[in-house]
Design a protein around this motif. Structure first.
Motif, PDB file in Angstrom:
ATOM      1  N   HIS A  37      -4.060  15.186 -13.045  1.00 44.98           N
ATOM      2  CA  HIS A  37      -4.503  13.845 -13.392  1.00 44.98           C
ATOM      3  C   HIS A  37      -3.871  12.764 -12.538  1.00 44.98           C
ATOM      4  O   HIS A  37      -4.011  11.585 -12.840  1.00 44.98           O
ATOM      5  N   HIS A  62      -7.230   3.131  -9.973  1.00 46.15           N
ATOM      6  CA  HIS A  62      -7.746   3.012  -8.622  1.00 46.15           C
ATOM      7  C   HIS A  62      -6.999   1.890  -7.898  1.00 46.15           C
ATOM      8  O   HIS A  62      -7.192   0.713  -8.201  1.00 46.15           O
ATOM      9  N   THR A  64     -14.519   0.936 -18.185  1.00 44.59           N
ATOM     10  CA  THR A  64     -13.528   0.567 -17.175  1.00 44.59           C
ATOM     11  C   THR A  64     -12.744  -0.658 -17.623  1.00 44.59           C
ATOM     12  O   THR A  64     -13.294  -1.592 -18.184  1.00 44.59           O
ATOM     13  N   LEU A  95     -14.300  -9.972  -8.830  1.00 48.02           N
ATOM     14  CA  LEU A  95     -13.763  -8.610  -8.990  1.00 48.02           C
ATOM     15  C   LEU A  95     -14.345  -7.929 -10.233  1.00 48.02           C
ATOM     16  O   LEU A  95     -14.483  -6.703 -10.260  1.00 48.02           O
ATOM     17  N   ALA A 127      -5.821  -0.764  -5.004  1.00 46.45           N
ATOM     18  CA  ALA A 127      -6.625  -1.697  -4.213  1.00 46.45           C
ATOM     19  C   ALA A 127      -5.707  -2.592  -3.389  1.00 46.45           C
ATOM     20  O   ALA A 127      -4.481  -2.574  -3.565  1.00 46.45           O
ATOM     21  N   GLU A 128      -6.285  -3.329  -2.485  1.00 49.54           N
ATOM     22  CA  GLU A 128      -5.558  -4.354  -1.729  1.00 49.54           C
ATOM     23  C   GLU A 128      -6.353  -5.654  -1.783  1.00 49.54           C
ATOM     24  O   GLU A 128      -6.662  -6.264  -0.757  1.00 49.54           O
ATOM     25  N   CYS A 129      -6.682  -6.094  -3.008  1.00 45.88           N
ATOM     26  CA  CYS A 129      -7.588  -7.229  -3.198  1.00 45.88           C
ATOM     27  C   CYS A 129      -7.001  -8.553  -2.716  1.00 45.88           C
ATOM     28  O   CYS A 129      -7.753  -9.492  -2.435  1.00 45.88           O
ATOM     29  N   CYS A 159     -21.953  -5.822  -6.727  1.00 45.27           N
ATOM     30  CA  CYS A 159     -21.300  -6.555  -5.637  1.00 45.27           C
ATOM     31  C   CYS A 159     -22.201  -7.605  -4.976  1.00 45.27           C
ATOM     32  O   CYS A 159     -21.693  -8.539  -4.362  1.00 45.27           O
ATOM     33  N   LEU A 169     -11.142  -3.298   1.163  1.00 43.43           N
ATOM     34  CA  LEU A 169      -9.849  -3.688   0.580  1.00 43.43           C
ATOM     35  C   LEU A 169      -9.859  -3.534  -0.944  1.00 43.43           C
ATOM     36  O   LEU A 169      -8.832  -3.252  -1.554  1.00 43.43           O
ATOM     37  N   ALA A 170     -11.027  -3.703  -1.556  1.00 41.74           N
ATOM     38  CA  ALA A 170     -11.122  -3.579  -3.015  1.00 41.74           C
ATOM     39  C   ALA A 170     -11.134  -2.110  -3.454  1.00 41.74           C
ATOM     40  O   ALA A 170     -10.512  -1.759  -4.461  1.00 41.74           O
ATOM     41  N   PHE A 171     -11.845  -1.257  -2.713  1.00 44.45           N
ATOM     42  CA  PHE A 171     -12.047   0.129  -3.172  1.00 44.45           C
ATOM     43  C   PHE A 171     -11.276   1.164  -2.355  1.00 44.45           C
ATOM     44  O   PHE A 171     -11.233   2.328  -2.725  1.00 44.45           O
ATOM     45  N   LEU A 172     -10.689   0.749  -1.226  1.00 42.26           N
ATOM     46  CA  LEU A 172      -9.893   1.644  -0.363  1.00 42.26           C
ATOM     47  C   LEU A 172     -10.596   2.988  -0.100  1.00 42.26           C
ATOM     48  O   LEU A 172     -10.029   4.056  -0.409  1.00 42.26           O
ATOM     49  N   PRO A 220       0.858  -1.192   0.000  1.00 40.45           N
ATOM     50  CA  PRO A 220       0.000   0.000   0.000  1.00 40.45           C
ATOM     51  C   PRO A 220       0.893   1.239   0.000  1.00 40.45           C
ATOM     52  O   PRO A 220       1.930   1.249   0.673  1.00 40.45           O
ATOM     53  N   ALA A 244     -17.380  -6.424  -9.017  1.00 42.13           N
ATOM     54  CA  ALA A 244     -17.115  -5.249  -8.183  1.00 42.13           C
ATOM     55  C   ALA A 244     -16.750  -4.026  -9.025  1.00 42.13           C
ATOM     56  O   ALA A 244     -17.185  -2.914  -8.733  1.00 42.13           O
ATOM     57  N   PHE A 245     -15.954  -4.236 -10.078  1.00 38.61           N
ATOM     58  CA  PHE A 245     -15.409  -3.091 -10.832  1.00 38.61           C
ATOM     59  C   PHE A 245     -16.028  -2.923 -12.225  1.00 38.61           C
ATOM     60  O   PHE A 245     -15.783  -1.920 -12.884  1.00 38.61           O
ATOM     61  N   LEU A 246     -16.795  -3.916 -12.675  1.00 36.70           N
ATOM     62  CA  LEU A 246     -17.449  -3.870 -13.990  1.00 36.70           C
ATOM     63  C   LEU A 246     -16.512  -3.412 -15.118  1.00 36.70           C
ATOM     64  O   LEU A 246     -16.796  -2.418 -15.804  1.00 36.70           O
TER      65      LEU A 246
END
Lengths: 345, 345
Positions: A324, A159, A133, A253, A161-163, B163, B255-258, A68, A256-258
């Motif tokens: 940006h 973006h 995305t 995932l 993450a810590e997946c 989700c 964890l996924a989106f922080l 992180p 989650a993120f599409l």
């Protein structure tokens, strides 16, 4: 007064990749990979690299790390390396430095890779939404993911993450036993306890103990290779569990993120599984999302085949203008007073 | 020629909330909630509402729906209502219409809610990063989440998700048995099979059968209320499983989106569990993420207490300029030739 190249680095848990770049790209022949275990610290590694490249001073540096990213210092999640911006500035001579999460760097690399660096492995060949995305995920020393969206100016926003630390999603009694094995002495089993180099070894050990087979002294890559060549049943069993869990997590995932613009797989473990990911084993589990299966079926799945892809992302991030920058990758300007000596090496 | 109010609507699986707004906010006294089961279609519901409000023609409309938003039509995931833009334009008289996922609307509402609409329930009182990613998630008829980031102009960008269809993360033999119960006749158990109004009923049924207790004819809200008042052991057992799973899923999505800017909980089931979410039961599971526990501990957790919060988000989304529209919420301009009659009601 912009002298010296831009240093780009991808500091993983096992290996570090380094390169030198200008505004137009990474200089040919400067990208190299080093084993972290051959060096006592990142500073000694990068010092040796710059001496080898005959570079006295870098202009800027962008360091992608498997950790992180917070403020001015990072500690690798899977290795006890601590890197702070002041010391990194001192050793590289850079006047500006940027930290990125390694998957954040891969997110910036999406869309910048050439045909030889990416390979289609599953699903439709192209995305229905080219500007939608996109997401990168994968297993190496650890596991992680990052989504990449385009802003109003069509600039990439990544973006972090810590997946890898999310809960390992198990669905069967056998998988629960594996989860308990992975959770032993740890309290829980996260995604990367299974989906990582070490994870493959631990799945293999569990399969051996579960089936009463004496474990052999295979490496992670050997286990996967034995499975692909169908030369060892225990390895095949291991790889099946690995790929099924990878596909399930990847599918989760996606929900989650599409990433309707495409899913990019990365990481050494993932790359080793390429032919298994192209098989029904991956696809059937990846798309097994009930009423949302069609959504999964619409996502093209690519593999980042180039081990140095994150370096391209580092350069892309470094070339972006201030407005940006993504939220987690803070720029840090070096204090002139800090010297190599002060950095302690 | 901008005549008529802006219609804002939050079309859930069970209830629909409607309101009328101008550029400065939702008009007082116009927000109302209706039970979907009292109407044959969305068109008949909104037609009745507009007659009641004595509105002949709306200027624009923004409809938040509990479904993935694609192109010009949506079908609710948990109810067989089909809504297309042409028909919605016809019944409302609007010349421009926008569909949002209901959690996307809640994402736009974050930061626009007043003190009386949000309540702190767990973790630190304020976020370390005020401009960091924020996220809303919760359980109602279904489960979902949406992350909200700020772009270079500090305008909100909301990231739609699905989700609720991710894999239900189970960790114990008991939870696996519950998972098998929820997966029966469905092939799998997604997050919202447990974390939803129907999910609470099914967890309760499973606890009853598992403990040999005769089930009572409780509603979802009654089960949670009995548990909070410690009046029924089976309900307490049910609520514990529910809150533990909610906390685990919420922690995984952090964890996924922080969302270092804060986590916002929403939805009728979540709101009913408020006192349980403020307890150690939620916090201990929410933060049980091994090496990343400190990250979880840094996230303030709020509850959106206002059932009409999504309407604020609809208005916010409708007022945004073209360049700041998020990817999934496509604007649709109505064709003048379509009349109420052509829309079939």
């Amino acid at each position: 007064m912009t002298t010296g190249p831009i240093l780009v680095a991808d500091i993983g848990g096992t290996n570090t990749r380094l390169g030198l770049a200008g505004a137009n790209g990474i200089h040919k022949g400067t990208s190299h990979r080093y084993r972290n275990s051959d060096y006592t610290s990142f500073y000694s590694l990068v010092g040796a690299y710059l001496r080898q490249q005959k570079v006295e001073k870098c202009h800027k540096a962008c360091l992608a790390v498997a950790a992180p990213v917070e403020d001015d210092a990072i500690t690798l999640t899977n290795r006890d390396w601590h890197i702070d911006k002041s010391s990194a500035c001192a050793v590289t001579g850079a006047t500006e430095i940027r930290f990125l999460n390694d998957f954040e760097a891969l997110g910036f690399a999406i869309g910048r890779l050439s045909g030889g660096q990416v390979s289609h492995v599953a699903g439709p060949k192209t995305a229905t939404s080219q500007n939608g995305t996109r997401m990168v995920l994968g297993a190496g020393t650890g596991f992680n993911a990052a989504a990449m969206t385009l802003d109003a100016d069509a600039q990439p926003v990544v973006h972090a993450a810590e997946c890898g630390h999310m809960t390992l999603p198990v669905e069967t009694p056998n998988e629960l036993l594996l989860r308990d094995h992975l959770a032993r002495n740890r309290g829980r089993a996260s995604v990367e306890r299974a989906l990582s180099g070490q994870g493959v070894l631990e799945i293999y050990q569990w399969v051996c103990s579960h089936t009463g087979v004496a474990p052999q002294n295979f490496t992670t890559q050997e286990i996967i290779q034995q499975a692909i060549e169908q030369r060892d049943e225990t390895c095949e069993h291991t790889a099946k569990m690995l790929v099924r869990l990878l596909a399930r997590v990847a599918g989760d995932l996606v929900l989650a993120f599409l990433p309707v613009g495409g899913l990019y797989l990365s990481g050494g473990v993932t790359r080793a599984c390429k032919s298994l990911i192209s098989s029904d084993l991956f696809w059937d589990e990846f798309t097994a999302k009930g009423r949302q299966s069609n959504l999964l079926r619409s996502v093209p799945v690519y593999l980042m085949t180039d081990d140095h892809a994150a370096l391209e992302g580092c350069l892309a991030a470094m070339m972006m203008t201030g407005s940006h920058l993504s939220s987690s990758g803070l720029r840090g300007h070096c204090q002139n007073s800090i010297t190599s000596k002060a950095a302690g090496f």
